[in-house]
Design an enzyme around this catalytic site. Structure first.
Site, PDB file in Angstrom:
ATOM      1  N   ASP A  11      23.520 -21.413 -38.264  1.00  0.00           N
ATOM      2  CA  ASP A  11      22.598 -21.468 -39.403  1.00  0.00           C
ATOM      3  C   ASP A  11      21.335 -20.662 -39.054  1.00  0.00           C
ATOM      4  O   ASP A  11      20.276 -21.225 -38.873  1.00  0.00           O
ATOM      5  CB  ASP A  11      22.241 -22.934 -39.749  1.00  0.00           C
ATOM      6  N   HIS A 241      17.667 -24.303 -27.564  1.00  0.00           N
ATOM      7  CA  HIS A 241      18.775 -25.186 -27.964  1.00  0.00           C
ATOM      8  C   HIS A 241      20.106 -24.419 -28.063  1.00  0.00           C
ATOM      9  O   HIS A 241      21.072 -24.727 -27.386  1.00  0.00           O
ATOM     10  CB  HIS A 241      18.498 -25.814 -29.330  1.00  0.00           C
TER      11      HIS A 241
HETATM   12  C1  BDR Z   1      18.975 -27.432 -33.627  1.00  0.00           C
HETATM   13  O1  BDR Z   1      18.441 -27.492 -34.957  1.00  0.00           O
HETATM   14  C2  BDR Z   1      18.088 -26.206 -35.414  1.00  0.00           C
HETATM   15  O2  BDR Z   1      16.777 -26.189 -35.890  1.00  0.00           O
HETATM   16  C3  BDR Z   1      18.226 -25.270 -34.246  1.00  0.00           C
HETATM   17  O3  BDR Z   1      18.692 -24.002 -34.663  1.00  0.00           O
HETATM   18  C4  BDR Z   1      19.206 -25.956 -33.343  1.00  0.00           C
HETATM   19  O4  BDR Z   1      20.537 -25.618 -33.673  1.00  0.00           O
HETATM   20  C5  BDR Z   1      18.032 -28.118 -32.678  1.00  0.00           C
HETATM   21  O5  BDR Z   1      17.877 -29.459 -33.037  1.00  0.00           O
HETATM   22 CA    CA Z   2      21.015 -23.657 -35.118  1.00  0.00          CA
END
Ligand code: BDR
Ligand code: CA
Length: 308
Positions: A11, A241
């Site tokens: 995303d 992340h």
């Molecule tokens: C996840 O949530 C999204 O905002 C980031 O892309 C990552 O996949 C972290 O909690």
């Molecule tokens: Ca993400």
């Protein structure tokens, strides 16, 4: 050894962009596809952003369009306050000239795995809606996939969108439960480790020099994301992340894992919480990592100047 074929379900999103560019820069990874999903931004924009990233990097990677809303619940809203209105901070990349793959994401995932049985790793770094739909439509994918790595959950730590829930799981908890229950080898890379792996503006600067196009983009896009982290977590830089999930797929030895079934809370205040359960199918949960090793892996690939 031949490079590891992976598909990233994404995303995009600033840290998604970092993960995708890392996968393209890492010679031991063969990025064979992207599938888009709503999450940080809406569904149509997620597809456009995935196309924009492969175009930016000059890569021949197909992009299949995926879900625009969760499996069961009403949408909980995007995260443009984290990633910017367009998903890449304040940066606008041009409208992509290429078109998406004609197959919807769940079909694309199933076909790509079936074409290379036991070889393809799926790395999911957004809500798990597409993976759940692929399991519904083509249950054999659980046997044809090599493994599944999910960035999501806060198993032994606090959530990042509520005290209990991490964003990707919170956006579609029913899909997450479906994916955690499936008979496929799954590794969860949650906030337990990803909130300890960071990079900052100085870390990205060499990439801007050696890969002027992609590096300058990432440095500019990350500025907004860094600001968010400064305001909310008081850190200089950001959490890595989504790159952590790609690195876990590539080199699991950098992570310490424990095996337990996973349950997702599907209602109430703790909706979206990812818990270790007493019964159910066991999954591998990353509980610790060689933090410096993961960071170094990420930065060395991006600093090598292999991207334009
Ligand atoms: C996840 O949530 C999204 O905002 C980031 O892309 C990552 O996949 C972290 O909690
Ligand atoms: Ca993400």
């Amino acid at each position: 050894m031949s490079p590891l074929p992976i598909i990233i379900d994404t995303d995009p999103g600033v840290d998604d962009a970092m993960a995708i560019l890392y996968a393209l820069a890492e010679p031991e990874i063969d990025l064979i596809g992207l599938t888009s999903v709503f999450g940080n931004i809406n569904g149509p924009l997620a597809a456009l952003n995935a196309l924009r990233l492969v175009e930016l990097a000059g890569a021949e990677v197909p992009v299949a369009v995926g879900a625009s809303r969760p499996r069961v619940q009403d949408p909980v809203g995007d995260a443009t306050y984290v990633h910017g209105e367009g998903g890449f901070g304040t940066v606008s990349l041009p409208h992509p000239s290429r078109l998406p793959d004609p197959r919807p994401a769940p079909q694309f995932l199933a076909k790509m795995c079936a074409a290379r049985p036991g070889e393809v790793t799926l790395v999911a770094v957004g809500p798990l809606t597409n993976l759940a739909a692929a399991l519904d439509e083509t249950p054999e994918i659980a046997r044809t996939v090599r493994s599944v790595v999910v960035m999501g959950g806060a198993v032994r730590c606090r959530g990042n969108v509520t005290p209990y829930a991490e964003a990707n799981i919170w956006q579609d908890p029913h899909a997450a439960q479906r994916v955690f229950d499936a008979e496929w080898p799954l590794t969860l890379v949650g906030l337990d480790v990803t909130e300890r792996i960071t990079c900052n503006a100085a870390d990205l600067a060499p990439m801007a020099e050696r890969s002027p196009r992609c590096g300058a983009f990432l440095a500019d896009a990350a500025a907004f994301y860094f600001d968010f982290h400064k305001r909310t977590a008081g850190i200089d830089g950001c959490h890595l992340h989504d790159p952590a999930a790609v690195i876990a797929a590539h080199d699991p030895s950098l992570f310490t894992q424990q095996t337990a079934p996973l349950a997702v809370t599907l209602d109430g205040d703790a909706i979206g919480q990812t818990r270790e359960a007493e019964t159910g199918r066991p999954n591998d949960i990353c509980v610790d990592a060689d933090i410096e090793g993961v960071r170094a892996r990420f930065l060395s690939a991006l600093h090598a100047g292999r991207l334009p």
